[in-house]
Design a protein around this motif. Sequence first.
Motif, PDB file in Angstrom:
ATOM      1  N   PRO A 156     -11.463  -1.890  53.555  1.00 34.96           N
ATOM      2  CA  PRO A 156     -12.600  -2.295  53.699  1.00 34.96           C
ATOM      3  C   PRO A 156     -13.238  -3.145  54.821  1.00 34.96           C
ATOM      4  O   PRO A 156     -14.613  -2.918  55.356  1.00 34.96           O
ATOM      5  CB  PRO A 156     -12.658  -3.206  52.344  1.00 34.96           C
ATOM      6  N   GLU A 157     -12.375  -4.014  55.342  1.00 35.68           N
ATOM      7  CA  GLU A 157     -12.925  -4.649  56.591  1.00 35.68           C
ATOM      8  C   GLU A 157     -13.431  -3.654  57.675  1.00 35.68           C
ATOM      9  O   GLU A 157     -14.340  -3.899  58.002  1.00 35.68           O
ATOM     10  CB  GLU A 157     -11.779  -5.407  56.896  1.00 35.68           C
ATOM     11  N   LYS A 158     -12.409  -2.589  57.818  1.00 34.73           N
ATOM     12  CA  LYS A 158     -12.837  -1.584  58.956  1.00 34.73           C
ATOM     13  C   LYS A 158     -14.171  -0.978  58.556  1.00 34.73           C
ATOM     14  O   LYS A 158     -15.068  -0.603  59.432  1.00 34.73           O
ATOM     15  CB  LYS A 158     -11.880  -0.475  58.950  1.00 34.73           C
ATOM     16  N   ILE A 159     -14.483  -0.703  57.125  1.00 41.19           N
ATOM     17  CA  ILE A 159     -15.731  -0.092  56.767  1.00 41.19           C
ATOM     18  C   ILE A 159     -17.020  -0.720  57.232  1.00 41.19           C
ATOM     19  O   ILE A 159     -17.875  -0.364  57.769  1.00 41.19           O
ATOM     20  CB  ILE A 159     -15.691   0.305  55.302  1.00 41.19           C
ATOM     21  N   GLN A 160     -16.644  -2.136  56.736  1.00 36.42           N
ATOM     22  CA  GLN A 160     -17.878  -2.929  57.238  1.00 36.42           C
ATOM     23  C   GLN A 160     -18.154  -3.154  58.500  1.00 36.42           C
ATOM     24  O   GLN A 160     -19.273  -3.256  58.993  1.00 36.42           O
ATOM     25  CB  GLN A 160     -17.428  -4.461  56.607  1.00 36.42           C
ATOM     26  N   GLN A 161     -17.111  -3.123  59.309  1.00 33.42           N
ATOM     27  CA  GLN A 161     -17.206  -3.134  60.997  1.00 33.42           C
ATOM     28  C   GLN A 161     -17.835  -2.049  61.517  1.00 33.42           C
ATOM     29  O   GLN A 161     -18.591  -2.029  62.377  1.00 33.42           O
ATOM     30  CB  GLN A 161     -15.895  -3.339  61.382  1.00 33.42           C
ATOM     31  N   ASN A 162     -17.331  -0.854  60.972  1.00 31.04           N
ATOM     32  CA  ASN A 162     -17.715   0.353  61.972  1.00 31.04           C
ATOM     33  C   ASN A 162     -18.623   1.263  61.229  1.00 31.04           C
ATOM     34  O   ASN A 162     -19.113   2.057  61.910  1.00 31.04           O
ATOM     35  CB  ASN A 162     -16.259   1.069  62.070  1.00 31.04           C
ATOM     36  N   ARG A 163     -18.977   1.191  60.071  1.00 35.65           N
ATOM     37  CA  ARG A 163     -19.985   1.999  59.435  1.00 35.65           C
ATOM     38  C   ARG A 163     -21.335   1.265  59.244  1.00 35.65           C
ATOM     39  O   ARG A 163     -21.477   0.215  59.150  1.00 35.65           O
ATOM     40  CB  ARG A 163     -19.547   2.489  58.127  1.00 35.65           C
ATOM     41  N   PRO A 164     -22.278   2.004  59.581  1.00 38.32           N
ATOM     42  CA  PRO A 164     -23.760   1.343  59.789  1.00 38.32           C
ATOM     43  C   PRO A 164     -24.184   1.308  58.290  1.00 38.32           C
ATOM     44  O   PRO A 164     -25.327   2.151  57.830  1.00 38.32           O
ATOM     45  CB  PRO A 164     -24.534   2.350  60.403  1.00 38.32           C
ATOM     46  N   LEU A 165     -23.731   0.413  57.537  1.00 40.41           N
ATOM     47  CA  LEU A 165     -24.037   0.296  56.040  1.00 40.41           C
ATOM     48  C   LEU A 165     -24.838  -1.013  55.761  1.00 40.41           C
ATOM     49  O   LEU A 165     -24.276  -2.215  56.217  1.00 40.41           O
ATOM     50  CB  LEU A 165     -22.813   0.363  55.066  1.00 40.41           C
ATOM     51  N   GLN A 166     -25.708  -1.212  55.004  1.00 39.35           N
ATOM     52  CA  GLN A 166     -26.339  -2.388  54.624  1.00 39.35           C
ATOM     53  C   GLN A 166     -26.173  -2.272  52.972  1.00 39.35           C
ATOM     54  O   GLN A 166     -26.697  -1.192  52.183  1.00 39.35           O
ATOM     55  CB  GLN A 166     -27.597  -2.682  54.854  1.00 39.35           C
ATOM     56  N   LEU A 167     -25.528  -3.331  52.478  1.00 42.12           N
ATOM     57  CA  LEU A 167     -25.563  -3.340  50.774  1.00 42.12           C
ATOM     58  C   LEU A 167     -27.108  -3.787  50.323  1.00 42.12           C
ATOM     59  O   LEU A 167     -27.536  -4.776  50.862  1.00 42.12           O
ATOM     60  CB  LEU A 167     -24.436  -4.362  50.422  1.00 42.12           C
ATOM     61  N   VAL A 168     -27.583  -3.089  49.334  1.00 37.94           N
ATOM     62  CA  VAL A 168     -28.636  -3.387  48.812  1.00 37.94           C
ATOM     63  C   VAL A 168     -28.426  -4.001  47.357  1.00 37.94           C
ATOM     64  O   VAL A 168     -29.308  -4.677  46.917  1.00 37.94           O
ATOM     65  CB  VAL A 168     -29.834  -2.163  48.631  1.00 37.94           C
ATOM     66  N   GLU A 169     -27.179  -3.862  46.798  1.00 40.91           N
ATOM     67  CA  GLU A 169     -26.779  -4.668  45.704  1.00 40.91           C
ATOM     68  C   GLU A 169     -25.458  -4.835  45.839  1.00 40.91           C
ATOM     69  O   GLU A 169     -24.553  -4.076  46.556  1.00 40.91           O
ATOM     70  CB  GLU A 169     -26.896  -3.665  44.423  1.00 40.91           C
ATOM     71  N   GLY A 170     -24.966  -6.049  45.433  1.00 39.29           N
ATOM     72  CA  GLY A 170     -23.657  -6.350  45.227  1.00 39.29           C
ATOM     73  C   GLY A 170     -23.175  -7.091  46.643  1.00 39.29           C
ATOM     74  O   GLY A 170     -23.784  -7.311  47.482  1.00 39.29           O
ATOM     75  N   ASN A 171     -21.725  -7.259  46.727  1.00 43.63           N
ATOM     76  CA  ASN A 171     -21.330  -8.063  48.085  1.00 43.63           C
ATOM     77  C   ASN A 171     -20.177  -7.458  48.506  1.00 43.63           C
ATOM     78  O   ASN A 171     -19.335  -7.018  47.752  1.00 43.63           O
ATOM     79  CB  ASN A 171     -21.412  -9.436  47.907  1.00 43.63           C
ATOM     80  N   TRP A 172     -19.887  -7.703  49.716  1.00 45.03           N
ATOM     81  CA  TRP A 172     -18.389  -7.112  50.362  1.00 45.03           C
ATOM     82  C   TRP A 172     -17.323  -7.611  49.597  1.00 45.03           C
ATOM     83  O   TRP A 172     -16.298  -7.136  49.528  1.00 45.03           O
ATOM     84  CB  TRP A 172     -18.528  -7.506  51.831  1.00 45.03           C
ATOM     85  N   GLN A 173     -17.338  -9.161  49.597  1.00 45.76           N
ATOM     86  CA  GLN A 173     -16.210  -9.650  48.892  1.00 45.76           C
ATOM     87  C   GLN A 173     -15.687  -9.006  47.674  1.00 45.76           C
ATOM     88  O   GLN A 173     -14.446  -8.989  47.627  1.00 45.76           O
ATOM     89  CB  GLN A 173     -16.518 -11.278  48.669  1.00 45.76           C
ATOM     90  N   GLU A 174     -16.658  -8.652  46.639  1.00 45.25           N
ATOM     91  CA  GLU A 174     -16.220  -8.117  45.491  1.00 45.25           C
ATOM     92  C   GLU A 174     -15.547  -6.676  45.727  1.00 45.25           C
ATOM     93  O   GLU A 174     -14.498  -6.638  45.320  1.00 45.25           O
ATOM     94  CB  GLU A 174     -17.366  -7.624  44.724  1.00 45.25           C
ATOM     95  N   PHE A 175     -16.217  -5.885  46.957  1.00 47.30           N
ATOM     96  CA  PHE A 175     -15.401  -4.678  47.131  1.00 47.30           C
ATOM     97  C   PHE A 175     -13.992  -4.893  47.944  1.00 47.30           C
ATOM     98  O   PHE A 175     -13.163  -4.334  47.392  1.00 47.30           O
ATOM     99  CB  PHE A 175     -16.389  -4.096  48.341  1.00 47.30           C
ATOM    100  N   GLU A 176     -13.924  -6.073  48.670  1.00 46.49           N
ATOM    101  CA  GLU A 176     -12.423  -6.194  49.175  1.00 46.49           C
ATOM    102  C   GLU A 176     -11.586  -6.894  48.232  1.00 46.49           C
ATOM    103  O   GLU A 176     -10.474  -6.546  48.288  1.00 46.49           O
ATOM    104  CB  GLU A 176     -12.639  -7.103  50.361  1.00 46.49           C
TER     105      GLU A 176
END
Lengths: 377, 233
Positions: free
Chosen positions: A109-129
């Motif tokens: 998940p950390e690498k996804i957030q760093q390397n992919r051009p993504l913006q969450l429109v709903e939810g948050n990264w913490q929950e994903f991780e």
Amino acid sequence: MIKYVIKTLWRHRTRTFLTVSGAAVAMFVFCFVGSVQEGLNRLSNGEDANRSLIVFQENRFCPTSSRLPQDYANQIGKIDGVAEVMPIQVWTNNCRASLDIVVFNGADPEKIQQNRPLQLVEGNWQEFESRRDAAIVGKNVATRRGISRGDQFSIGNISVNVAGIFESNVPAEENLIYTNLNFLQYTQGLDSAGLVTQHEVMLQNNADPDRVAREIDQALRAGPVATTTRRKGAFQASTLADLVDLIGFAHWLGFACVGLVLTLVATTTVMSVEDRMKEYAVLQTIGIRPLRTLRLVLTESTLLCLVGGVAGTGLALLALSLGGFAIGAEGSTIAFRPSFDLLVYGVVVSLGLGVVSGLVPAIQAARVPIVKALNQP
Amino acid sequence: MALVELRNVCKSFTKGDQTITPLDHVDLDIEAGEFVSLMGPSGTGKSTLLNLISGIDRVDEGSISVGGVGVTELSRGKLADWRARNLGYIFQTHNLIPVLTTYENVELPTLLLRLSSAQRRQRVELALEAVGLTDRSNHYPSQLSGGQEQRVGIARAIVAHPQVVVADEPTGSLDTKTSEQIQVLLQRLNQELDITLLMVTHDAEVAAIASRRLLLDEGKFVEQNVDTPLKKS
Ligand SMILES: Nc1ncnc2c1ncn2[C@@H]1O[C@H](COP(=O)(O)OP(=O)(O)OP(=O)(O)O)[C@@H](O)[C@H]1O
Ligand SMILES: [Mg+2]
């Protein structure tokens, strides 16, 4: 004078309406095909396409058949020019070409957030991780499948908890679902502990992608599984090769639409003008120049094309933005997205077609033999 | 110098292996302010003459000038410009544009002139007033009677204040009463607005309203004495 043109068109409103509708349908298809084309071009020429590499098992195509050791990442990371390596497990519901393909990418998940051009429109990264079975879902898939945050989404043996919905400026991304690498590796039926489908390699700014690709394949030759490394764009283009052919064919469909609009509007304009040759003779007797007569007819045909074309283009863009359409095969997808370019293209093509389709009748009207036409009953 | 001058004008038509020469070396002068009527048997070339003067047809030989402009020398585009400013054409069957209202039909020629919208409006209103159709401004041709349509046609022909107005059997398709209205109108245009008129007609009574009467017979113009009593039909 434009009033005269509009009133003339209005007088035969049934004919006008039918012609405009025909032009609209054809331009709708034209723009749709254009968006498929654009999607394909983005895949193989986009920013993303040449600045990262995909390491895949040699001679394998479907993601289910490529199985590389996860620890290849360490070896790849040591090669000069490599900025970062992201091991990815891919799962797809359908290896063949499909309009409703669902592709899971499992990675850190950390690498996804760093390397992919993504913006969450709903939810948050913490929950994903924090949750092992958490997933973030691309907007297109979410639209198509009616998925929202908090849902439990199941397909095949996989069942994930939707922690967020994301957008991306790379439209193909919006067709993906991201999960934790571990989660996907241990999915029943994949049995991929310690194995991944591919490694995505982010390059340093000035690194030559082809040199790095060669060096990766050489370095891994000694390992248990041989690899083929390609630029991401080339990789996607090759996995979608069958579709690329098909899309090339669709291109002809686009041309056919152009031809259709051309003949449709030309026919209507020729009919309209031939009915009214005497009127053009009267106009020229009053003092309207032949050149102006020409312009009147061109305005008529251009209006027909433009109204139809803009309507068709507008509807196509609307459908594209609401539908979240995508076509995919072997884990790669092509997104059909509306774009400003497409809008401009649709309008310009309609405009051009309007002028071209009016040309013959316009010349007829401009060169009307005045006396002969006036003597017609 | 006369307003309209024809010198040595020849015009022939070929149909198959037959050649007809309705106008064979004709000369004609029309002075400014004249109201000329032109009669003659069918097929003698009266309409052809009007078409040549207005430049919608071409002479084979000779020259025509109107107000000092050599009409026979101009290109098709230049001729259109010239007509817009200098020539009004009244057709036998009005030839109004069916999709345009009375007002818009009359306005059409003024769109070709450099006028402000106020000036344009004034011109159109004056022309409609002259033909007595102010209250029919927003009607379409299909909503008008034959006489009214013809009056719109006349208003359209005079709205640009041309030097010459030609009329090809303007009363040809109207009943006697309507025809009389049109005759009065044409006479008023000539006398009150000082418009030079050349009118083709088959009706001797209509011809009689003109200040000068011509007969075209076998390719020659014959002046008719205005005082000659007319045969009543
Ligand atoms: N385009 C043409 N082709 C061949 N012949 C023509 C053409 N136009 C006119 N003519 C011939 O030229 C002659 C003169 O025609 P025009 O129309 O000028 O006659 P007119 O005097 O106006 O007759 P009418 O009183 O019947 O209107 C006629 O014999 C006609 O048949
Ligand atoms: Mg005639």
